[in-house]
Design a protein around this motif. Structure first.
Motif, PDB file in Angstrom:
ATOM      1  N   THR A 277       0.849  -1.103   0.015  1.00  0.00           N
ATOM      2  CA  THR A 277       0.060  -0.064   0.098  1.00  0.00           C
ATOM      3  C   THR A 277       0.884   1.026  -0.010  1.00  0.00           C
ATOM      4  O   THR A 277       0.290   2.197  -0.502  1.00  0.00           O
ATOM      5  CB  THR A 277      -0.716   0.054   1.340  1.00  0.00           C
ATOM      6  OG1 THR A 277      -1.032  -1.424   1.599  1.00  0.00           O
ATOM      7  CG2 THR A 277      -2.128   0.809   0.898  1.00  0.00           C
TER       8      THR A 277
ATOM      9  N   THR B 273       0.199  -5.832 -11.169  1.00  0.00           N
ATOM     10  CA  THR B 273      -0.862  -6.366 -10.224  1.00  0.00           C
ATOM     11  C   THR B 273      -1.258  -5.429  -8.903  1.00  0.00           C
ATOM     12  O   THR B 273      -0.468  -4.303  -9.014  1.00  0.00           O
ATOM     13  CB  THR B 273      -0.232  -7.755  -9.633  1.00  0.00           C
ATOM     14  OG1 THR B 273       0.811  -7.420  -8.694  1.00  0.00           O
ATOM     15  CG2 THR B 273      -0.011  -8.631 -10.284  1.00  0.00           C
ATOM     16  N   LYS B 274      -2.197  -5.608  -8.189  1.00  0.00           N
ATOM     17  CA  LYS B 274      -2.297  -5.015  -6.804  1.00  0.00           C
ATOM     18  C   LYS B 274      -2.657  -3.494  -7.035  1.00  0.00           C
ATOM     19  O   LYS B 274      -2.497  -2.589  -6.427  1.00  0.00           O
ATOM     20  CB  LYS B 274      -1.236  -4.930  -5.935  1.00  0.00           C
ATOM     21  CG  LYS B 274      -0.975  -6.223  -5.587  1.00  0.00           C
ATOM     22  CD  LYS B 274       0.098  -6.401  -4.387  1.00  0.00           C
ATOM     23  CE  LYS B 274       1.572  -6.822  -5.170  1.00  0.00           C
ATOM     24  NZ  LYS B 274       2.881  -7.294  -4.355  1.00  0.00           N
TER      25      LYS B 274
END
Ligand code: ADP
Ligand code: MG
Length: 494
Positions: free
Chosen positions: A71, A171-172
């Protein structure tokens, strides 16, 4: 009441993973592992990392590390004291959503370089200013006082050298199309150069390799660490392999690397072991989890072992028992009211966090009070009966123990295939991740399985030392940057 416990026991038995299966798993792991060393596009990727030595605790110096993939973007400096200890300074920055997806590769990497710049100005301003002064005096770059930086980049990359790797896909939540196919170290380096920072991107780091390196530096005694393993959100391992066994090096594209040690760390990517399910256990709950996942048929080992999935396996079992009216599972007996409210995350995919399993497994109280409290906290379940709690504990134990025993399959296979236990020396393993750290007796279950594998056995188990290794993307990345810069200097001198 006892029908419920019988049913829980029957389901738990489906998660049994007996010694014979462990041994079959080990044999197949060794086969897939060796295949992965000979060619590309195998189930076990066995990725060469170009890191060719592990630290022994005497390494010294100040290094930078950055970590992109969670994050936050993390920037840290690590001062290795040369006596197995270090100090670490860090800052974490949220990445703006528009930088993650709307912009260009250049904007993203300039954003990262600016964070490195402000970190240096806050924490290493003297060094920073001195560098600028010297550069102005010399009218050029002064290589000798550059910070070496380890770049942990947790996205799929094709690694081509110790500080070279191309992005396969994002990704993510990241989505910056023009970065795909580019060398991410070069992208970061050019952003750094544009800001004229005294920083050299020395190494591209995988977190599992970082775990191995960090453990090797901090572990007691002179023994270098052999293997690093993560049992957290996902699971993966990295280990020290003999160069002459990595025969695919001859066929893959790569830059120069140090061959003098005769070894290289391999990133196994073992989350995808046995994707075709030739030996992995496969209950109806495993099948359901996989079918409902965004990536059916891949990461099949990981889906049975890691924190991201164990909670979901439990949830599917609990739902199954709850729907079976005759068991009265999680139904208040008198009025037969359902004691699971509609808003409970028991009804939501991924609604159970694996930390619940740790709480359930740990409860040794007579009234199972901790399980009751956890069910209320996590799932809003009120007044479960003792039988409900016992049923859940029976199932949890089976799911957790199977995960640990599967973990032991990967670990013992790597130890056996590399003949590490033959020498009679201590073998050091560094582990990281909430599952191995907090799930009660996870290591104990791993060791029980070790002893059931004849090539490891009691004698082997006694020689295996397992220790927690924290902060692979900080100190581990710094250590890889150090190894890389030494190799770089050595090759330039040749
Ligand atoms: P990461 O792997 O992302 O670096 P962690 O090692 O903390 O982070 O692992 C997070 C995973 O571990 C999550 O899937 C979470 O459900 C699980 N987890 C968190 N706490 C516990 C716990 N106490 N026991 C078992 N699993 C846990
Ligand atoms: Mg982690």
């Amino acid at each position: 009441m006892s029908a419920l416990l019988d049913e829980a026991t029957r389901i738990a038995r489906q998660f049994d993973y007996p010694a014979a299966e462990v041994r079959r798993g080990v044999a197949e792991y060794i086969r897939q592992m060796n295949e992965g060393l000979t060619k590309e596009h195998t189930t076990l990727s066995q990725i060469p990392t170009f890191v060719t030595s592990v630290p022994n605790g005497t390494e010294k110096g100040l290094y930078l590390a950055v970590d992109l993939g969670g994050t936050n973007f993390r920037v840290c400096s690590i001062d290795l004291h040369g006596d197995t200890t270090f100090s670490l300074t860090q800052s974490k920055i949220m990445i703006p959503r528009e930088t993650m997806s709307a912009g260009s590769a250049k904007e993203l990497f300039l954003f990262l370089a600016r964070q490195i710049e402000s970190f240096l100005r806050i924490h290493h301003n003297e060094h920073f200013e001195a560098h600028i002064r010297r550069r102005n005096e010399k009218n050029g770059n002064c290589e000798e006082d550059l910070f070496d930086l380890g770049f942990t980049f947790s996205f799929p990359v094709r690694q081509l050298g110790i500080n070279k790797g191309t992005l396969i896909r994002w990704t993510k939540g990241f989505d910056i199309p023009d970065a795909v196919g580019q060398d991410v170290c070069a992208l970061l380096q050019s952003a750094i150069d544009e800001l004229e920072l005294p920083v050299r991107v020395a190494a591209l780091v995988n977190d599992t390799v970082g775990t191995l390196m960090a453990r090797s530096y901090t572990s007691p005694g002179e023994t270098g660490t052999f293997l690093g393993a993560i049992f957290g959100t996902g699971t993966n391992g990295a280990y020290v392999e003999k160069l002459d066994r990595i025969t695919k090096m001859q066929t893959i594209e790569h830059s120069e690397y140090d061959k003098t040690t005769g070894e290289m760390i391999i990133n196994a990517e073992w989350g995808s072991f046995d994707n075709h399910l030739s030996v992995l256990p496969n209950t109806v709950y495993d099948q359901q989890l996989d079918a409902d996942s965004i990536n059916p048929g891949v990461q099949m080992f990981e889906k049975r072992v890691s924190g991201m999935f164990l909670g979901e396996i439990l949830r599917l079992v609990m739902l199954d028992m709850h729907r079976n009216e005759s068991l009265g599972f999680l139904k208040t007996s008198a009025s037969s009211d359902v004691s699971v409210p509609k808003t409970s995350s028991l009804y939501r995919q991924w609604g159970i966090d694996t930390s619940l399993l740790s709480l359930v497994e740990a409860d040794k109280t007579e009234g199972l009070e901790e399980i009751k409290a956890a069910l209320k906290d996590h799932l809003k379940i009120e007044r479960p009966s003792i039988a409900d709690c016992k049923a859940i504990q029976t199932v949890v134990h089976a799911i957790g123990k199977r995960a640990a025993r599967l973990g032991a399959v990967a670990l013992s296979a790597v130890l056996i295939a590399t003949n590490r236990l033959d020498k009679g020396d201590l073998v050091d393993i560094g582990v990281d991740g909430s599952l191995v750290e907090y799930y009660p007796n996870f290591e104990g279950y791993v060791r029980e399985a070790f002893r059931e594998v004849p090539e490891v056995g009691d004698a082997g188990d006694k020689r295996i030392r397992i220790g927690i290794s924290k902060d692979g993307s900080g100190v581990g990345a710094a250590l890889i940057a150090l190894v890389a810069s030494k190799e770089d200097a050595r090759m330039k001198a040749q």
